[in-house]
Design a protein around this motif. Structure first.
Motif, PDB file in Angstrom:
ATOM      1  N   TYR A  16       0.812  -1.216   0.000  1.00  0.00           N
ATOM      2  CA  TYR A  16       0.000   0.000   0.000  1.00  0.00           C
ATOM      3  C   TYR A  16       0.851   1.274   0.000  1.00  0.00           C
TER       4      TYR A  16
ATOM      5  N   ASN B   7       3.559   1.932   1.592  1.00  0.00           N
ATOM      6  CA  ASN B   7       4.223   2.292   2.840  1.00  0.00           C
ATOM      7  C   ASN B   7       5.729   2.301   2.619  1.00  0.00           C
TER       8      ASN B   7
ATOM      9  N   GLN C  70       4.441  12.053  -4.124  1.00  0.00           N
ATOM     10  CA  GLN C  70       3.525  11.271  -3.304  1.00  0.00           C
ATOM     11  C   GLN C  70       2.366  12.085  -2.764  1.00  0.00           C
TER      12      GLN C  70
ATOM     13  N   PHE D  97       0.023   6.240  -4.559  1.00  0.00           N
ATOM     14  CA  PHE D  97      -0.039   4.786  -4.740  1.00  0.00           C
ATOM     15  C   PHE D  97      -0.001   4.336  -6.199  1.00  0.00           C
TER      16      PHE D  97
ATOM     17  N   VAL E  88      -5.738   8.562   0.685  1.00  0.00           N
ATOM     18  CA  VAL E  88      -4.669   8.082   1.557  1.00  0.00           C
ATOM     19  C   VAL E  88      -5.219   7.529   2.859  1.00  0.00           C
TER      20      VAL E  88
ATOM     21  N   LYS F 174      -6.132   3.887   3.184  1.00  0.00           N
ATOM     22  CA  LYS F 174      -5.101   2.869   3.111  1.00  0.00           C
ATOM     23  C   LYS F 174      -4.705   2.406   4.505  1.00  0.00           C
TER      24      LYS F 174
ATOM     25  N   ASN G 137       0.299   4.131   5.202  1.00  0.00           N
ATOM     26  CA  ASN G 137       0.421   5.255   4.284  1.00  0.00           C
ATOM     27  C   ASN G 137       1.628   6.113   4.594  1.00  0.00           C
ATOM     28  N   TRP G 138       1.588   7.339   4.133  1.00  0.00           N
ATOM     29  CA  TRP G 138       2.757   8.207   4.151  1.00  0.00           C
ATOM     30  C   TRP G 138       2.833   9.072   5.401  1.00  0.00           C
TER      31      TRP G 138
ATOM     32  N   ARG H 219      -1.306   9.912  11.760  1.00  0.00           N
ATOM     33  CA  ARG H 219      -2.456   9.160  11.259  1.00  0.00           C
ATOM     34  C   ARG H 219      -3.136   8.518  12.462  1.00  0.00           C
TER      35      ARG H 219
END
Length: 989
Positions: free
Chosen positions: A556, A558, A783, A788, A804, A807, A810-811, A849
């Motif tokens: 995903y 990452n 990004q 993705f 995002v 997911k 993620n970032w 997140r």
């Protein structure tokens, strides 16, 4: 402020002015008093008065104001609520490389602050700020001048009321510090962040919680910092240091702001023989601490008064606090139209307070380093408020203009889950009050309740409170009391009343990792936005092209490091720093300038490098032929030149030597010996890697890849013909290669069967200046807009279907469940018709997140100001756009993330977001009823306002036959018996 449904101030149209309680009341139309104060019949109209008042002292968190002075004062009795700890981190000492610690005070005798005569030139007064690359000490490394001052030491002066207090009635009786704490921290990488050899190793503080005896850094693992080390403050005399202090007071940052304005104010008063304020004396103290630590005259480290590492410095990126938000050419400076590709999160320098070490450090007479009053005032002299309107702090905080010169440096609280000092009840021991004029970050669990309010149903382990919150019945007698405070309190609760008064408050989970600059190529940004960077082929951001990481699309998206471990770093995982995607794409040769800043690089500095006998020979360049012995060409289609020995690496491989990975890199284009581009069909010629597609990483097939030229048009170079770039003649495809925009003739593409797109603002197809030594500008795929999507041979457009936040990985850094129980008293950012400030649910700020993660917060929320330092808005875009003509790369002006899934004016693009720096948690917020059962501290005393006027009410006797009184008289105990005897209550149902 609103109370009794009446604001403190309201406008009276009949009087054409604002009125205020308690001086005047608001008339209640149609309501009159029956009798006046003398008991006579009356027809006087009734009035009502506000029950809410702005408490001047409550929000007086600025320097030399109420809270700082209260922390410095001496209590008059054991139960007095003043007297605390004061922590002041200085702005630092900036000196050029010609000054050395061994030179002693005599080296300052020449009055370095001024030009003395024609032969003696003073040091410049513009510093190399600590936001720039550290370790740069000369012009050849990037300084504007060999004598440019750079950060040599920073220190924190610490004061405790018990050792020496401050009497406001005798302002010249200054409070003396109990210790100097070094705060010189180099966040470049994990090595530089460590302390220097033979200094206490504060990096061990995560596991070593002893108050004394912290081991020193070994000679085998030295660092560059001097951070968190405690020294004696017994002798901070300014004798012999007058010249250097005078010089420090006159220094400015490159943006024109004073480096140390408090010291400047102090020095003006010292030279005029005037008394100093607390803040001004602290500026002198912290400067002297830093100077004497730097020159070695302060003595050896000692943890007698403060444990090493209890107070120290850290650095990280706050993705909300971006440097700039509007284009410099924008007519209206409040449109938030700066391209998201060019935005840069500000680096925060924060003073860490380890509350666990502070609370366990005892002093005399039952007192602690973390005092019984609970009061700590903490600040930093290097923080710079938003000055978009220099004449008004209030306007600057509310004008929606983001001042790029501000520095929202901060205070950070860690290890604060337990704030108790005593195991049993002690009336002198209050809770916790942190007051700061700066932003505050709270990391990890804070002030945890070890007991819950009820025993029949607990809430902490629940993911939904809706069915249990109001159905709890059995009170917990150990909740919110200290052991033996009451007869039924036999276990007690370690919780204490806690208040943080600050410019802004951000909650970080224990999982949040600060990281290091190299993990996000922070030092390679164009910090001063100079044209020199663009001439070298760099935009304002570097897009993280030097740090070795992997775009793990199978998981995903990452990202992972070179060891396949997920990256967790504020410098990388913040979803605002734009990062160039790494996908299956053609592999190109890269060249390097071995200087820490791009702006310092000249055309002749760019080299490819090649290793012979395991030593990189940096004379190798991307040139067609050698003209002298000092330059050597990297030859194409030559088996002697293999990819595994390229010093600067490729778009897939990082620089060969790890120590070179901090330098800027770019795609290598063929040049002549003078540094001018060699063109074919008016286009530059990139150097690519020839070989079989998709070689296994680090296999012999991978390492033996060779260099080749890939012109846009067929051409002959040095007598050898080279075919033009096409699907059958392109560099080999490689996993984890930097992804660029490509050109299908004159049409943009992103597929790997096409050559690189050259970005020329005047002509996107041609790079026509054959005399140009400048580097072609390339366009990365980032990004922040495309986190993705995967590459392909032909991609005329890019599109992303998933948000995002949807997911699993993620970032952003992913938070963990966190509990923070306190009164949040802070500033916020205002909203306006075109944007929101996030509302009450975003009053507490986040950076991670938190999707599906719980944040428990029991306490209260008080907004008493607008933020003056942390002024970046919650909503960082006023509108989305997908117009290719409105953004610098033709990408969406929005982030591939949305908290609330907003829509564009045309009803599309629901997955474009305006607040990209966090996802919201499960907010388990509630008022903390425990606050009602505690002895008052200085904060709670200020929430009680005595009446200033005589009561404006009349009372009448109510008979026992009144329905309401009957109900009260018939009250019952929990066992069913009546609370009042039969002869008093009358007849009950």
């Amino acid at each position: 402020m609103v109370g009794n449904n009446l604001p403190q101030l309201w406008f009276d149209t009949t009087k054409s002015r604002f009125l205020s309680s308690p001086d005047e009341g608001q008339t209640i139309t149609g309501k009159e008093w029956d009798v006046d104060k003398q008991g006579k019949n009356s027809t006087v109209t009734r009035q009502r008065f506000s029950q809410a008042y702005q408490l001047d002292d409550l929000g007086a968190i600025g320097r030399d104001q109420f809270w700082e002075k209260s922390a410095a004062q001496k209590p008059q009795s054991p139960l007095d609520v003043v007297g605390g700890l004061r922590v002041v981190t200085g702005a630092g000492i900036y000196l050029s490389s010609r000054y050395t610690p061994s030179g002693g005070t005599t080296q300052f005798a020449d009055a370095i602050s001024r030009r003395l005569d024609a032969a003696r030139i003073a040091d410049p007064q513009i510093v190399w700020a600590d936001t720039m690359p550290m370790g740069v000490t000369s012009k050849i490394q990037g300084l504007p001048d060999d004598n440019t001052p750079y950060l040599r030491m920073r220190a924190t002066a610490v004061y405790h009321y018990q050792d020496d207090s401050y009497n406001p009635k005798t302002p010249t009786d200054y409070q003396k510090p109990i210790a100097c704490v070094s705060s010189y921290y180099n966040p470049t990488n994990s090595t530089t962040a460590r302390n220097q050899t033979s200094l206490p190793d504060v990096s061990l503080r995560q596991t070593n919680r002893d108050l004394t005896g912290l081991p020193n850094v070994s000679s085998s693992h030295p660092g560059d910092s001097n951070n968190g080390v405690v020294y004696s403050a017994s002798s901070l005399s300014t004798t012999g240091y007058e010249n250097v202090l005078n010089y420090q007071a006159q220094l400015k940052d490159p943006n024109g702001r004073w480096v140390n304005e408090p010291l400047q104010n102090a020095w003006k008063k010292i030279t005029a023989s005037q008394s100093l304020t607390l803040a001004e004396q602290s500026a002198v103290d912290s400067a002297m601490c830093a100077l004497k630590i730097w020159d070695g005259t302060i003595g050896s480290p000692t943890d007698t008064n403060i444990p090493h590492g209890a107070i120290m410095e850290t650095a990280f990126l706050d993705a909300r606090q971006i440097k700039a938000i509007d284009k410099s050419s924008t007519i209206s400076p409040t449109t938030y139209d700066l391209d998201v590709e060019l935005r840069q999160p500000l680096e925060i320098r924060a003073t860490i307070l380890d509350l666990d070490l502070l609370r366990r450090k005892s002093k005399t007479d039952g007192e602690f380093l973390f005092p019984n009053s609970g009061m700590i005032y903490a600040t930093r002299d290097d923080a710079l408020a938003d000055e978009s309107e220099p004449k008004s702090e209030d306007v600057s905080a509310t004008d929606f203009k983001l001042d790029s010169t501000r520095r929202p440096n901060a205070i950070m609280l860690i290890n604060g889950s337990d704030l108790s000092r005593n195991t049993t009840y002690k009336p002198e021991e209050k809770g916790f009050i942190l007051a700061s004029n700066l932003p505050v970050y709270i990391k990890g669990n804070f002030n945890v309740h070890t007991q819950e309010e009820f025993t029949d149903k607990t809430l902490k382990d629940k993911t939904d409170w809706s069915s249990d919150f109001y159905s709890r019945e059995k009170l917990n007698l150990n909740f919110a009391c200290r052991k033996e405070q009451f007869s039924d309190c036999n276990t007690g609760d370690t919780w204490r009343p806690a208040i943080v008064l600050a410019d802004a408050i951000t909650v970080l989970s224990d999982n949040f990792r600060f990281g290091f600059r190299e993990e996000g190529d922070y030092d390679l940004r164009n910090h001063n936005v100079s044209e020199a960077a663009k001439r070298n082929g760099f935009w304002d951001n570097n897009f993280v092209t030097s740090f070795p990481w992997k775009d793990n699309t199978s998981n995903y998206g990452n990202p992972t490091d070179s060891s396949d471990k997920p990256i967790k770093s504020s410098y990388f995982n913040n979803l605002v720093t734009p990062i160039q995607r790494r996908v299956i794409f053609p592999e190109y040769v890269m060249e390097m300038c071995r200087k820490p800043t791009v702006a310092a690089c000249e055309p002749d500095d760019w080299v490819v490098g090649y290793a012979t006998d395991n030593v990189v020979d940096w004379d190798y360049k991307a040139i067609d032929k050698a003209t002298d012995s000092k330059t050597k060409p990297i030859l194409p289609n030559d088996s002697r030149f293999t990819i595994d020995k390229l010093g600067a690496g490729t778009t897939t491989r990082s620089a060969l030597n790890p120590e070179d990975r901090r330098y800027p890199r770019r795609v290598a284009f063929l040049r002549d010996s003078t540094g001018k581009l060699i063109l074919a069909g008016f286009k530059p010629i990139p150097l690519g890697i020839k070989g079989r597609d998709h070689p296994e990483v680090d296999s012999n097939d991978d390492k033996n890849g060779q260099i080749n030229y890939y012109p846009y048009t067929a051409t002959t170079i040095a007598g050898t013909p080279y075919a033009q770039y096409e699907s059958s003649n392109r560099p080999r495809l490689h996993a984890n290669a930097l992804w660029f925009k490509t050109a299908n003739d004159i049409q943009p593409n992103y597929g790997y069967n096409y050559p690189l797109w050259i970005a020329d603002p005047n002509n996107p197809k041609e790079f026509a200046n054959s005399e140009n030594t400048n580097q072609p500008l390339l366009i990365p795929v980032l990004q922040i807009q495309y986190p993705f999507i995967t590459s392909d041979e032909n991609l005329p457009t890019l599109s992303e279907s998933q948000n995002v936040k949807d997911k699993e990985n993620n970032w952003m850094q992913t938070a963990t469940n966190t509990e923070t129980n306190l009164i949040f008293a802070q500033g916020n950012t205002p909203g306006r018709p075109t944007e929101t400030n996030g509302g009450l649910e975003n009053f507490v700020r986040y950076l991670e997140r938190w999707e599906g993660i719980s944040h428990i917060a029991s306490g209260s929320f008080i907004q008493f100001k607008h933020s003056s330092y942390a002024t970046a808005p919650w909503q960082t875009l006023t509108r989305y756009t997908t117009s290719a003509t409105e953004t610098i790369f033709g990408y969406p002006q929005g982030y591939k993330f949305s908290i609330t899934n907003g829509t564009e004016t045309n009803g599309t693009d629901k997955t474009l977001g305006r607040s990209p720096f966090f996802t919201p948690p499960n907010r388990f917020w509630s008022y903390d009823t425990a606050l009602l059962s505690q002895l008052p501290d200085l904060f709670s005393l200020h929430l009680t306002t005595p009446a200033t006027n005589k009561p404006n009410e009349f009372y009448r006797e109510v008979g026992r036959d009144d329905a309401w009184v009957k109900t009260l008289l018939c009250a019952q105990e929990t066992n069913g018996s009546y609370a009042i005897s039969q002869d008093q209550r009358g007849t009950c149902p």
